[in-house]
Write an enzyme that holds these catalytic residues in place. Structure first.
Site, PDB file in Angstrom:
ATOM      1  N   HIS A 142       4.351   5.960  -1.847  1.00 44.85           N
ATOM      2  CA  HIS A 142       5.202   4.846  -2.317  1.00 44.85           C
ATOM      3  C   HIS A 142       6.646   5.323  -2.475  1.00 44.85           C
ATOM      4  O   HIS A 142       7.054   5.699  -3.579  1.00 44.85           O
ATOM      5  CB  HIS A 142       4.682   4.328  -3.662  1.00 44.85           C
ATOM      6  CG  HIS A 142       3.393   3.585  -3.541  1.00 44.85           C
ATOM      7  ND1 HIS A 142       3.332   2.222  -3.406  1.00 44.85           N
ATOM      8  CD2 HIS A 142       2.120   4.032  -3.493  1.00 44.85           C
ATOM      9  CE1 HIS A 142       2.067   1.853  -3.296  1.00 44.85           C
ATOM     10  NE2 HIS A 142       1.311   2.930  -3.348  1.00 44.85           N
ATOM     11  N   GLU A 198       9.260   3.699  -2.664  1.00 41.66           N
ATOM     12  CA  GLU A 198      10.049   2.816  -3.534  1.00 41.66           C
ATOM     13  C   GLU A 198      10.112   3.313  -4.975  1.00 41.66           C
ATOM     14  O   GLU A 198      10.999   2.912  -5.733  1.00 41.66           O
ATOM     15  CB  GLU A 198       9.491   1.377  -3.478  1.00 41.66           C
ATOM     16  CG  GLU A 198       8.161   1.136  -4.210  1.00 41.66           C
ATOM     17  CD  GLU A 198       6.919   1.477  -3.392  1.00 41.66           C
ATOM     18  OE1 GLU A 198       7.039   2.239  -2.407  1.00 41.66           O
ATOM     19  OE2 GLU A 198       5.823   1.002  -3.754  1.00 41.66           O
ATOM     20  N   CYS A 208       1.949   2.258   2.129  1.00 42.44           N
ATOM     21  CA  CYS A 208       0.584   2.445   1.643  1.00 42.44           C
ATOM     22  C   CYS A 208      -0.384   1.552   2.412  1.00 42.44           C
ATOM     23  O   CYS A 208      -0.674   1.844   3.570  1.00 42.44           O
ATOM     24  CB  CYS A 208       0.520   2.237   0.131  1.00 42.44           C
ATOM     25  SG  CYS A 208      -0.848   3.149  -0.596  1.00 42.44           S
TER      26      CYS A 208
END
Ligand code: GLN
Length: 549
Positions: free
Chosen positions: A508, A510, A382
Protein backbone atom coordinates in the site's frame (compact mmCIF):
# COMPACT_ATOMS: atom_id res chain seq x y z
CA UNK A 1 9.43 15.52 30.74
CA UNK A 2 6.84 15.75 27.97
CA UNK A 3 3.78 18.00 28.17
CA UNK A 4 0.31 16.89 27.18
CA UNK A 5 -2.40 18.41 25.02
CA UNK A 6 -5.81 16.73 25.09
CA UNK A 7 -8.27 17.33 22.27
CA UNK A 8 -11.95 16.59 22.88
CA UNK A 9 -14.96 17.17 20.65
CA UNK A 10 -18.47 18.38 21.34
CA UNK A 11 -21.88 19.00 19.72
CA UNK A 12 -21.51 16.56 16.80
CA UNK A 13 -19.08 14.08 15.36
CA UNK A 14 -17.19 14.71 12.10
CA UNK A 15 -16.01 18.19 13.08
CA UNK A 16 -12.48 17.30 12.05
CA UNK A 17 -10.78 16.77 15.40
CA UNK A 18 -8.05 14.78 13.67
CA UNK A 19 -7.27 17.67 11.32
CA UNK A 20 -7.24 20.23 14.14
CA UNK A 21 -4.98 18.00 16.24
CA UNK A 22 -2.68 17.38 13.26
CA UNK A 23 -2.61 21.11 12.40
CA UNK A 24 -1.71 22.08 15.95
CA UNK A 25 0.98 19.41 15.97
CA UNK A 26 2.32 20.72 12.66
CA UNK A 27 2.64 24.25 14.04
CA UNK A 28 4.38 23.12 17.20
CA UNK A 29 6.71 20.95 15.13
CA UNK A 30 7.39 23.90 12.80
CA UNK A 31 8.41 25.89 15.86
CA UNK A 32 11.07 23.32 16.70
CA UNK A 33 9.28 21.14 19.24
CA UNK A 34 9.29 17.35 19.05
CA UNK A 35 5.64 16.35 18.80
CA UNK A 36 3.60 13.21 18.33
CA UNK A 37 -0.13 12.52 18.30
CA UNK A 38 -2.13 9.61 19.57
CA UNK A 39 -5.78 8.72 19.27
CA UNK A 40 -7.97 7.04 21.86
CA UNK A 41 -11.07 5.47 20.34
CA UNK A 42 -14.02 4.56 22.52
CA UNK A 43 -15.22 1.42 20.72
CA UNK A 44 -14.80 -2.17 21.83
CA UNK A 45 -13.07 -3.55 18.75
CA UNK A 46 -9.43 -4.10 19.77
CA UNK A 47 -8.47 -2.28 16.59
CA UNK A 48 -10.38 -1.04 13.52
CA UNK A 49 -8.97 -3.86 11.36
CA UNK A 50 -12.16 -5.84 11.76
CA UNK A 51 -14.45 -2.94 10.86
CA UNK A 52 -16.09 -2.56 7.48
CA UNK A 53 -14.75 0.54 5.67
CA UNK A 54 -18.37 1.64 5.32
CA UNK A 55 -18.53 1.91 9.11
CA UNK A 56 -15.29 3.57 9.85
CA UNK A 57 -13.45 4.53 6.69
CA UNK A 58 -10.06 3.18 5.75
CA UNK A 59 -7.95 1.13 8.12
CA UNK A 60 -4.55 2.80 8.31
CA UNK A 61 -1.54 0.52 8.76
CA UNK A 62 1.62 1.72 10.54
CA UNK A 63 5.24 0.64 9.96
CA UNK A 64 5.06 -1.80 12.86
CA UNK A 65 1.95 -3.43 11.43
CA UNK A 66 -0.76 -1.92 13.63
CA UNK A 67 -4.20 -1.60 12.04
CA UNK A 68 -5.31 1.83 13.16
CA UNK A 69 -7.75 4.68 12.77
CA UNK A 70 -7.52 6.79 9.63
CA UNK A 71 -6.67 9.87 11.69
CA UNK A 72 -3.20 8.39 12.14
CA UNK A 73 -2.85 8.82 8.39
CA UNK A 74 -3.48 12.55 8.79
CA UNK A 75 -0.92 12.70 11.58
CA UNK A 76 1.75 11.09 9.40
CA UNK A 77 0.87 13.12 6.31
CA UNK A 78 1.03 16.40 8.25
CA UNK A 79 4.01 15.69 10.46
CA UNK A 80 6.09 13.53 8.13
CA UNK A 81 6.80 11.14 11.03
CA UNK A 82 5.94 7.50 11.62
CA UNK A 83 3.32 6.52 14.17
CA UNK A 84 3.04 3.07 15.73
CA UNK A 85 0.83 0.68 17.64
CA UNK A 86 1.19 2.91 20.69
CA UNK A 87 -0.45 5.85 18.88
CA UNK A 88 -3.91 4.28 18.65
CA UNK A 89 -5.67 2.78 21.63
CA UNK A 90 -9.27 1.58 21.79
CA UNK A 91 -11.56 0.72 24.68
CA UNK A 92 -11.26 -2.89 23.50
CA UNK A 93 -7.49 -2.86 23.89
CA UNK A 94 -7.71 -1.26 27.35
CA UNK A 95 -10.20 -3.86 28.58
CA UNK A 96 -8.23 -6.68 26.98
CA UNK A 97 -5.11 -5.62 28.92
CA UNK A 98 -6.97 -5.25 32.21
CA UNK A 99 -8.82 -8.55 31.83
CA UNK A 100 -5.60 -10.39 30.90
CA UNK A 101 -3.94 -8.93 33.99
CA UNK A 102 -6.87 -9.96 36.12
CA UNK A 103 -6.56 -13.54 34.81
CA UNK A 104 -2.85 -13.52 35.55
CA UNK A 105 -3.66 -12.57 39.12
CA UNK A 106 -2.32 -9.03 39.06
CA UNK A 107 -5.23 -7.75 41.11
CA UNK A 108 -5.67 -10.74 43.42
CA UNK A 109 -8.21 -10.06 46.14
CA UNK A 110 -9.45 -6.85 44.52
CA UNK A 111 -12.71 -5.99 42.76
CA UNK A 112 -11.64 -4.86 39.29
CA UNK A 113 -13.51 -1.68 38.36
CA UNK A 114 -13.75 1.04 35.72
CA UNK A 115 -12.32 3.47 38.26
CA UNK A 116 -9.48 2.95 39.08
CA UNK A 117 -8.41 -0.07 37.00
CA UNK A 118 -9.67 0.90 33.55
CA UNK A 119 -8.84 4.57 34.06
CA UNK A 120 -5.37 3.66 35.36
CA UNK A 121 -4.70 1.65 32.22
CA UNK A 122 -5.94 4.57 30.06
CA UNK A 123 -3.67 6.98 31.94
CA UNK A 124 -0.71 4.64 31.61
CA UNK A 125 -1.18 4.57 27.86
CA UNK A 126 -1.82 8.31 27.65
CA UNK A 127 1.53 8.98 29.32
CA UNK A 128 3.47 6.17 27.66
CA UNK A 129 4.84 8.01 24.61
CA UNK A 130 6.09 10.83 26.84
CA UNK A 131 8.21 8.61 29.07
CA UNK A 132 11.52 8.24 27.24
CA UNK A 133 12.33 11.87 26.49
CA UNK A 134 11.76 11.44 22.76
CA UNK A 135 9.00 14.07 22.63
CA UNK A 136 8.36 17.52 24.07
CA UNK A 137 4.63 17.34 23.45
CA UNK A 138 2.12 14.52 23.19
CA UNK A 139 -1.23 15.42 21.67
CA UNK A 140 -4.02 13.02 22.59
CA UNK A 141 -7.19 13.07 20.57
CA UNK A 142 -10.17 11.55 22.34
CA UNK A 143 -12.50 9.97 19.78
CA UNK A 144 -16.27 10.37 19.96
CA UNK A 145 -18.31 13.28 21.29
CA UNK A 146 -18.43 14.56 24.85
CA UNK A 147 -21.52 13.17 26.55
CA UNK A 148 -21.28 9.73 24.92
CA UNK A 149 -21.41 6.91 27.44
CA UNK A 150 -18.43 5.29 25.73
CA UNK A 151 -16.04 8.20 26.13
CA UNK A 152 -16.67 8.76 29.86
CA UNK A 153 -13.69 6.71 31.15
CA UNK A 154 -11.37 8.60 28.79
CA UNK A 155 -12.59 11.99 29.99
CA UNK A 156 -12.29 10.77 33.57
CA UNK A 157 -8.69 9.72 32.86
CA UNK A 158 -7.97 13.22 31.52
CA UNK A 159 -9.51 14.71 34.67
CA UNK A 160 -7.29 12.59 36.89
CA UNK A 161 -4.18 13.35 34.85
CA UNK A 162 -4.83 17.07 35.03
CA UNK A 163 -5.05 16.74 38.78
CA UNK A 164 -1.88 14.65 38.98
CA UNK A 165 0.33 16.59 36.55
CA UNK A 166 1.80 20.02 37.32
CA UNK A 167 -0.58 22.79 36.21
CA UNK A 168 1.66 23.82 33.30
CA UNK A 169 2.03 20.31 31.90
CA UNK A 170 -1.39 19.86 30.34
CA UNK A 171 -3.93 21.76 28.32
CA UNK A 172 -7.41 20.80 27.08
CA UNK A 173 -8.59 21.93 23.67
CA UNK A 174 -12.29 21.41 22.98
CA UNK A 175 -13.50 21.40 19.39
CA UNK A 176 -17.06 22.54 18.95
CA UNK A 177 -19.57 23.77 16.38
CA UNK A 178 -21.15 27.20 16.11
CA UNK A 179 -24.04 26.57 13.75
CA UNK A 180 -25.38 29.32 11.50
CA UNK A 181 -29.16 29.63 11.39
CA UNK A 182 -30.10 30.95 8.00
CA UNK A 183 -33.61 32.04 9.03
CA UNK A 184 -32.28 34.06 11.95
CA UNK A 185 -29.11 35.06 10.06
CA UNK A 186 -27.22 34.30 13.22
CA UNK A 187 -24.45 32.12 14.59
CA UNK A 188 -25.66 30.20 17.59
CA UNK A 189 -23.52 29.55 20.67
CA UNK A 190 -25.94 27.50 22.78
CA UNK A 191 -24.82 24.04 21.61
CA UNK A 192 -21.25 25.01 22.51
CA UNK A 193 -22.31 26.25 25.93
CA UNK A 194 -24.06 22.92 26.51
CA UNK A 195 -21.14 20.83 25.41
CA UNK A 196 -18.70 22.77 27.60
CA UNK A 197 -21.13 22.36 30.50
CA UNK A 198 -21.28 18.62 29.86
CA UNK A 199 -17.50 18.37 29.78
CA UNK A 200 -17.26 20.40 32.99
CA UNK A 201 -19.81 18.11 34.67
CA UNK A 202 -17.49 15.26 33.82
CA UNK A 203 -14.75 17.14 35.65
CA UNK A 204 -12.73 18.62 32.79
CA UNK A 205 -12.74 22.28 31.97
CA UNK A 206 -11.43 23.24 28.52
CA UNK A 207 -8.69 25.86 28.30
CA UNK A 208 -9.22 26.53 24.62
CA UNK A 209 -12.31 26.33 22.41
CA UNK A 210 -11.82 25.74 18.70
CA UNK A 211 -15.07 26.71 17.02
CA UNK A 212 -15.99 25.26 13.65
CA UNK A 213 -18.05 27.83 11.79
CA UNK A 214 -19.25 28.78 8.32
CA UNK A 215 -19.16 32.52 9.12
CA UNK A 216 -16.50 34.65 10.81
CA UNK A 217 -16.68 34.86 14.59
CA UNK A 218 -16.92 38.57 15.40
CA UNK A 219 -15.27 39.88 18.59
CA UNK A 220 -18.56 40.32 20.45
CA UNK A 221 -19.53 36.72 19.73
CA UNK A 222 -16.11 35.52 20.87
CA UNK A 223 -16.60 37.51 24.04
CA UNK A 224 -19.98 35.91 24.61
CA UNK A 225 -18.61 32.40 24.10
CA UNK A 226 -15.66 33.18 26.38
CA UNK A 227 -17.89 34.56 29.11
CA UNK A 228 -20.48 31.79 29.07
CA UNK A 229 -17.97 29.01 28.71
CA UNK A 230 -15.51 30.46 31.18
CA UNK A 231 -12.42 30.58 28.97
CA UNK A 232 -10.20 33.55 28.09
CA UNK A 233 -11.39 35.49 25.06
CA UNK A 234 -8.07 34.92 23.25
CA UNK A 235 -8.68 31.21 23.73
CA UNK A 236 -11.80 31.24 21.56
CA UNK A 237 -10.44 30.15 18.21
CA UNK A 238 -12.25 30.43 14.91
CA UNK A 239 -11.95 27.39 12.64
CA UNK A 240 -13.69 28.45 9.47
CA UNK A 241 -14.41 25.96 6.68
CA UNK A 242 -11.25 25.70 4.55
CA UNK A 243 -10.94 24.82 0.84
CA UNK A 244 -8.44 22.08 1.72
CA UNK A 245 -7.38 20.44 4.96
CA UNK A 246 -3.81 21.56 4.23
CA UNK A 247 -4.83 25.20 4.79
CA UNK A 248 -5.90 24.48 8.35
CA UNK A 249 -2.43 24.75 9.99
CA UNK A 250 -2.03 28.25 8.53
CA UNK A 251 -5.54 29.23 9.62
CA UNK A 252 -4.75 27.98 13.14
CA UNK A 253 -1.49 29.92 13.10
CA UNK A 254 -3.38 33.12 12.26
CA UNK A 255 -5.65 32.40 15.22
CA UNK A 256 -2.55 31.76 17.41
CA UNK A 257 -3.73 28.35 18.57
CA UNK A 258 -0.12 27.19 18.94
CA UNK A 259 0.95 30.28 20.92
CA UNK A 260 -1.99 30.01 23.30
CA UNK A 261 -1.23 26.33 23.94
CA UNK A 262 2.44 27.07 24.56
CA UNK A 263 1.53 29.89 26.92
CA UNK A 264 -0.63 27.57 29.00
CA UNK A 265 2.15 24.96 28.91
CA UNK A 266 4.68 27.57 30.03
CA UNK A 267 6.86 27.04 26.98
CA UNK A 268 8.59 30.34 26.38
CA UNK A 269 11.42 29.43 24.00
CA UNK A 270 10.32 28.60 20.51
CA UNK A 271 11.23 29.58 16.96
CA UNK A 272 9.36 31.35 14.22
CA UNK A 273 7.47 28.56 12.43
CA UNK A 274 9.46 26.94 9.60
CA UNK A 275 6.77 26.15 7.04
CA UNK A 276 8.58 26.85 3.76
CA UNK A 277 7.99 23.42 2.25
CA UNK A 278 4.40 23.39 3.42
CA UNK A 279 3.68 26.76 1.82
CA UNK A 280 5.39 25.76 -1.43
CA UNK A 281 3.15 22.71 -1.53
CA UNK A 282 0.05 24.83 -0.91
CA UNK A 283 0.99 27.26 -3.68
CA UNK A 284 1.38 24.43 -6.15
CA UNK A 285 -1.89 22.93 -4.98
CA UNK A 286 -3.76 26.19 -5.41
CA UNK A 287 -2.36 27.19 -8.80
CA UNK A 288 -2.12 24.07 -10.98
CA UNK A 289 -0.95 24.40 -14.57
CA UNK A 290 -2.67 21.32 -15.96
CA UNK A 291 -5.39 18.85 -15.12
CA UNK A 292 -5.88 15.10 -15.35
CA UNK A 293 -8.83 12.85 -14.63
CA UNK A 294 -8.11 9.62 -12.79
CA UNK A 295 -10.66 6.83 -12.41
CA UNK A 296 -10.67 5.12 -9.04
CA UNK A 297 -12.27 1.72 -9.37
CA UNK A 298 -13.48 0.35 -6.10
CA UNK A 299 -16.54 -0.81 -4.27
CA UNK A 300 -16.68 1.36 -1.17
CA UNK A 301 -17.12 4.52 -3.17
CA UNK A 302 -20.12 5.91 -1.31
CA UNK A 303 -17.87 6.69 1.59
CA UNK A 304 -14.85 8.74 0.53
CA UNK A 305 -13.08 7.97 3.80
CA UNK A 306 -12.73 4.37 2.66
CA UNK A 307 -9.94 5.44 0.28
CA UNK A 308 -8.65 8.41 2.29
CA UNK A 309 -4.92 7.75 1.92
CA UNK A 310 -5.19 7.13 -1.83
CA UNK A 311 -7.08 10.38 -2.33
CA UNK A 312 -4.58 12.34 -0.23
CA UNK A 313 -1.66 10.75 -2.08
CA UNK A 314 -3.15 12.15 -5.28
CA UNK A 315 -3.33 15.59 -3.71
CA UNK A 316 0.39 15.37 -2.84
CA UNK A 317 1.39 13.92 -6.23
CA UNK A 318 -0.79 16.43 -8.09
CA UNK A 319 0.85 19.38 -6.32
CA UNK A 320 4.29 17.94 -7.06
CA UNK A 321 3.35 17.88 -10.77
CA UNK A 322 1.57 21.26 -10.56
CA UNK A 323 -1.41 19.41 -11.88
CA UNK A 324 -4.97 19.30 -10.64
CA UNK A 325 -5.98 15.69 -10.15
CA UNK A 326 -9.66 15.06 -10.46
CA UNK A 327 -10.49 11.63 -9.10
CA UNK A 328 -13.73 10.16 -10.40
CA UNK A 329 -15.28 7.16 -8.75
CA UNK A 330 -16.10 4.22 -10.93
CA UNK A 331 -18.18 1.52 -9.32
CA UNK A 332 -16.64 -1.80 -10.27
CA UNK A 333 -19.93 -3.65 -10.00
CA UNK A 334 -21.36 -1.73 -12.93
CA UNK A 335 -18.52 -2.23 -15.42
CA UNK A 336 -19.03 -4.79 -18.16
CA UNK A 337 -17.30 -5.55 -21.45
CA UNK A 338 -20.07 -3.63 -23.22
CA UNK A 339 -19.88 -0.36 -21.32
CA UNK A 340 -16.21 -0.23 -20.34
CA UNK A 341 -15.10 2.05 -23.20
CA UNK A 342 -17.89 4.47 -22.44
CA UNK A 343 -17.16 4.45 -18.70
CA UNK A 344 -13.37 4.73 -18.92
CA UNK A 345 -12.98 6.55 -22.23
CA UNK A 346 -12.61 10.01 -20.67
CA UNK A 347 -9.90 9.03 -18.19
CA UNK A 348 -6.20 9.84 -18.22
CA UNK A 349 -5.31 7.09 -15.77
CA UNK A 350 -6.87 4.19 -13.93
CA UNK A 351 -6.37 3.04 -10.34
CA UNK A 352 -7.79 -0.23 -9.15
CA UNK A 353 -8.23 0.03 -5.40
CA UNK A 354 -7.51 -2.43 -2.59
CA UNK A 355 -10.34 -4.55 -1.31
CA UNK A 356 -11.63 -7.83 -0.03
CA UNK A 357 -14.15 -10.41 -1.15
CA UNK A 358 -15.95 -11.30 -4.30
CA UNK A 359 -18.20 -8.31 -4.98
CA UNK A 360 -17.19 -6.14 -7.92
CA UNK A 361 -14.20 -8.25 -8.92
CA UNK A 362 -15.21 -9.06 -12.52
CA UNK A 363 -15.74 -5.36 -13.30
CA UNK A 364 -12.24 -4.63 -12.05
CA UNK A 365 -10.79 -7.28 -14.35
CA UNK A 366 -12.65 -5.79 -17.35
CA UNK A 367 -11.30 -2.34 -16.44
CA UNK A 368 -7.71 -3.59 -16.21
CA UNK A 369 -8.03 -5.18 -19.64
CA UNK A 370 -9.22 -1.88 -21.08
CA UNK A 371 -6.22 -0.04 -19.58
CA UNK A 372 -3.77 -2.68 -20.81
CA UNK A 373 -5.12 -2.75 -24.35
CA UNK A 374 -5.54 1.00 -24.72
CA UNK A 375 -2.21 2.15 -23.26
CA UNK A 376 -4.11 3.93 -20.48
CA UNK A 377 -1.81 4.48 -17.47
CA UNK A 378 -2.65 1.81 -14.90
CA UNK A 379 -1.87 1.57 -11.21
CA UNK A 380 -3.13 -1.42 -9.22
CA UNK A 381 -2.92 -1.39 -5.45
CA UNK A 382 -2.97 -4.66 -3.50
CA UNK A 383 -6.22 -6.27 -4.73
CA UNK A 384 -5.78 -4.05 -7.81
CA UNK A 385 -2.43 -5.71 -8.52
CA UNK A 386 -3.99 -9.14 -8.03
CA UNK A 387 -6.72 -8.23 -10.54
CA UNK A 388 -4.07 -7.25 -13.09
CA UNK A 389 -2.44 -10.67 -12.64
CA UNK A 390 -5.75 -12.48 -13.15
CA UNK A 391 -6.60 -10.37 -16.20
CA UNK A 392 -3.22 -11.13 -17.79
CA UNK A 393 -3.57 -14.83 -17.06
CA UNK A 394 -7.03 -15.02 -18.58
CA UNK A 395 -6.59 -12.80 -21.63
CA UNK A 396 -2.90 -13.10 -22.51
CA UNK A 397 -1.88 -16.50 -21.19
CA UNK A 398 -5.24 -17.99 -22.16
CA UNK A 399 -5.84 -19.46 -18.68
CA UNK A 400 -9.58 -18.88 -18.82
CA UNK A 401 -10.20 -20.17 -15.32
CA UNK A 402 -7.51 -18.10 -13.67
CA UNK A 403 -8.62 -16.57 -10.38
CA UNK A 404 -7.68 -15.83 -6.81
CA UNK A 405 -8.54 -18.50 -4.28
CA UNK A 406 -10.02 -15.67 -2.20
CA UNK A 407 -12.92 -15.46 -4.65
CA UNK A 408 -12.84 -19.01 -5.99
CA UNK A 409 -11.34 -21.42 -3.43
CA UNK A 410 -11.43 -24.30 -5.95
CA UNK A 411 -9.91 -22.36 -8.85
CA UNK A 412 -8.17 -24.64 -11.36
CA UNK A 413 -5.67 -21.89 -12.13
CA UNK A 414 -4.98 -20.20 -8.78
CA UNK A 415 -2.66 -17.46 -10.04
CA UNK A 416 -3.30 -15.63 -6.78
CA UNK A 417 -3.17 -17.91 -3.77
CA UNK A 418 -3.33 -17.73 -0.01
CA UNK A 419 0.12 -17.19 1.52
CA UNK A 420 1.52 -20.36 3.08
CA UNK A 421 1.75 -18.86 6.57
CA UNK A 422 -1.90 -17.76 6.33
CA UNK A 423 -3.21 -21.29 5.77
CA UNK A 424 -3.21 -22.21 9.45
CA UNK A 425 -4.66 -18.90 10.64
CA UNK A 426 -8.33 -18.83 11.59
CA UNK A 427 -8.62 -15.72 13.79
CA UNK A 428 -9.41 -12.57 11.83
CA UNK A 429 -8.13 -9.70 14.00
CA UNK A 430 -4.57 -8.50 13.28
CA UNK A 431 -3.55 -11.68 11.46
CA UNK A 432 -2.89 -10.46 7.90
CA UNK A 433 0.62 -9.84 6.56
CA UNK A 434 0.87 -6.39 8.10
CA UNK A 435 3.33 -3.53 8.19
CA UNK A 436 6.64 -2.74 6.53
CA UNK A 437 8.57 -5.31 4.49
CA UNK A 438 11.59 -4.93 2.24
CA UNK A 439 11.32 -5.25 -1.50
CA UNK A 440 14.22 -5.58 -3.96
CA UNK A 441 13.78 -3.96 -7.36
CA UNK A 442 15.06 -5.12 -10.74
CA UNK A 443 17.46 -2.53 -12.13
CA UNK A 444 15.96 -2.31 -15.63
CA UNK A 445 12.38 -1.75 -14.47
CA UNK A 446 9.84 1.05 -14.29
CA UNK A 447 9.75 0.50 -10.52
CA UNK A 448 13.47 1.21 -10.26
CA UNK A 449 13.12 4.27 -12.46
CA UNK A 450 10.37 5.52 -10.16
CA UNK A 451 12.10 4.93 -6.83
CA UNK A 452 15.68 5.46 -7.98
CA UNK A 453 17.06 3.02 -5.40
CA UNK A 454 16.70 -0.50 -4.08
CA UNK A 455 15.74 -2.13 -1.80
CA UNK A 456 12.65 -0.18 -0.84
CA UNK A 457 10.35 -0.69 2.14
CA UNK A 458 6.57 -0.36 1.98
CA UNK A 459 3.60 -1.33 4.15
CA UNK A 460 1.27 -4.26 3.66
CA UNK A 461 -2.16 -5.58 4.54
CA UNK A 462 -3.07 -8.79 2.74
CA UNK A 463 -3.44 -12.57 2.93
CA UNK A 464 -3.13 -13.57 -0.72
CA UNK A 465 -0.12 -13.35 -3.04
CA UNK A 466 1.10 -13.99 -6.57
CA UNK A 467 1.47 -17.74 -7.06
CA UNK A 468 5.12 -18.21 -8.03
CA UNK A 469 4.38 -21.51 -9.82
CA UNK A 470 3.14 -19.34 -12.69
CA UNK A 471 5.96 -16.80 -12.64
CA UNK A 472 7.92 -18.17 -15.59
CA UNK A 473 4.81 -18.27 -17.78
CA UNK A 474 4.03 -14.65 -16.95
CA UNK A 475 7.57 -13.44 -17.54
CA UNK A 476 7.82 -15.28 -20.87
CA UNK A 477 4.62 -13.55 -22.00
CA UNK A 478 5.81 -10.05 -21.04
CA UNK A 479 4.65 -9.39 -17.48
CA UNK A 480 7.66 -8.63 -15.32
CA UNK A 481 7.94 -9.25 -11.59
CA UNK A 482 10.05 -6.17 -10.93
CA UNK A 483 9.95 -6.20 -7.15
CA UNK A 484 10.26 -9.13 -4.76
CA UNK A 485 10.67 -9.74 -1.08
CA UNK A 486 14.34 -10.79 -0.76
CA UNK A 487 13.76 -13.46 1.87
CA UNK A 488 10.56 -15.13 0.64
CA UNK A 489 10.50 -14.35 -3.08
CA UNK A 490 6.96 -12.97 -2.71
CA UNK A 491 6.13 -10.87 -5.77
CA UNK A 492 5.62 -7.30 -4.64
CA UNK A 493 5.47 -5.50 -8.01
CA UNK A 494 4.34 -6.47 -11.50
CA UNK A 495 4.65 -4.33 -14.60
CA UNK A 496 4.33 -4.48 -18.38
CA UNK A 497 7.47 -3.13 -20.07
CA UNK A 498 5.67 -2.78 -23.42
CA UNK A 499 3.03 -0.43 -21.97
CA UNK A 500 3.64 3.30 -21.27
CA UNK A 501 2.74 2.91 -17.58
CA UNK A 502 1.33 -0.29 -16.15
CA UNK A 503 2.25 -1.16 -12.58
CA UNK A 504 0.65 -3.21 -9.83
CA UNK A 505 1.91 -3.36 -6.27
CA UNK A 506 1.04 -5.87 -3.58
CA UNK A 507 1.75 -3.28 -0.89
CA UNK A 508 0.00 0.00 0.00
CA UNK A 509 2.18 2.88 -1.23
CA UNK A 510 -0.55 5.36 -0.28
CA UNK A 511 0.24 4.85 3.41
CA UNK A 512 3.59 6.55 3.13
CA UNK A 513 2.75 9.62 1.08
CA UNK A 514 3.18 12.87 3.02
CA UNK A 515 3.00 16.56 2.12
CA UNK A 516 6.76 16.83 2.30
CA UNK A 517 7.48 13.43 0.74
CA UNK A 518 4.90 12.51 -1.89
CA UNK A 519 4.95 8.82 -2.74
CA UNK A 520 6.98 8.32 -5.96
CA UNK A 521 4.62 5.89 -7.75
CA UNK A 522 1.77 8.37 -7.39
CA UNK A 523 4.02 11.18 -8.63
CA UNK A 524 5.10 9.20 -11.71
CA UNK A 525 1.60 7.94 -12.37
CA UNK A 526 0.33 11.53 -12.58
CA UNK A 527 3.25 12.34 -14.88
CA UNK A 528 2.21 9.43 -17.10
CA UNK A 529 -1.43 10.59 -17.01
CA UNK A 530 -0.31 14.07 -18.11
CA UNK A 531 1.66 12.55 -20.99
CA UNK A 532 -1.40 10.50 -21.92
CA UNK A 533 -3.66 13.60 -22.12
CA UNK A 534 -1.04 15.38 -24.21
CA UNK A 535 -0.92 12.42 -26.62
CA UNK A 536 -4.73 12.42 -26.77
CA UNK A 537 -4.71 16.14 -27.60
CA UNK A 538 -2.18 15.56 -30.38
CA UNK A 539 -4.29 12.84 -31.95
CA UNK A 540 -7.39 15.04 -31.80
CA UNK A 541 -5.66 18.12 -33.14
CA UNK A 542 -3.56 17.46 -36.26
CA UNK A 543 -2.35 21.06 -36.26
CA UNK A 544 -0.83 20.54 -32.86
CA UNK A 545 0.62 17.30 -34.13
CA UNK A 546 2.37 18.98 -37.05
CA UNK A 547 3.62 21.73 -34.76
CA UNK A 548 5.07 19.11 -32.49
CA UNK A 549 6.81 17.49 -35.43
N1 GLN B 1 -8.01 -9.31 -0.44
C1 GLN B 1 -6.68 -9.29 -0.89
C2 GLN B 1 -5.75 -10.04 0.07
O1 GLN B 1 -6.05 -10.21 1.22
C3 GLN B 1 -6.17 -7.89 -1.09
C4 GLN B 1 -6.10 -7.10 0.16
C5 GLN B 1 -6.01 -5.62 -0.07
O2 GLN B 1 -6.33 -5.11 -1.15
N2 GLN B 1 -5.64 -4.88 0.95
O3 GLN B 1 -4.69 -10.46 -0.33
Amino acid sequence: MAKYIFVTGGVTSSLGKGIIAASLAKLLQARGLKVTIQKFDPYINVDPGTLNPYEHGECYVTEDGAETDLDLGHYERFLNIFTSQANNVTTGRIYQTVINKEREGAYLGKTVQVVPHITDEIKRRMLQLGQDGQYDIIITEIGGTVGDIESLPFVEAVRQLQWELPEEDSVVVHLTLIPYLKAAKELKTKPTQHSVKMLSQEGVHPDILVCRTEKPLMPELRRKIALFCNVKQEAVIEAADAPTIYEVPLAMMREKLDIICMKKLNISTYNEPELTKWKEFLDKLKYPKSKVTIGLIGKYLELQDAYKSILESFVHAGAMNECQVQVVNVHSEFITGDNVAEKLGGLDGLVVAPGFGHRGVEGKIVAVRYARENNLPFFGICLGMQMAVIEFARNVLGLKEAHSTEMDPDSKEPVIDLMEEQKKITAKGGTMRLGAYTCELKKDSLAYKIYGYSPISERHRHRWEFNNKYLEMFENAGMMASGKNPSTGLVEIIELPNHPFFIGVQYHPELKSTVENPQPIFVHFIKAAKAYTERKAEVKNPLLQSEMI
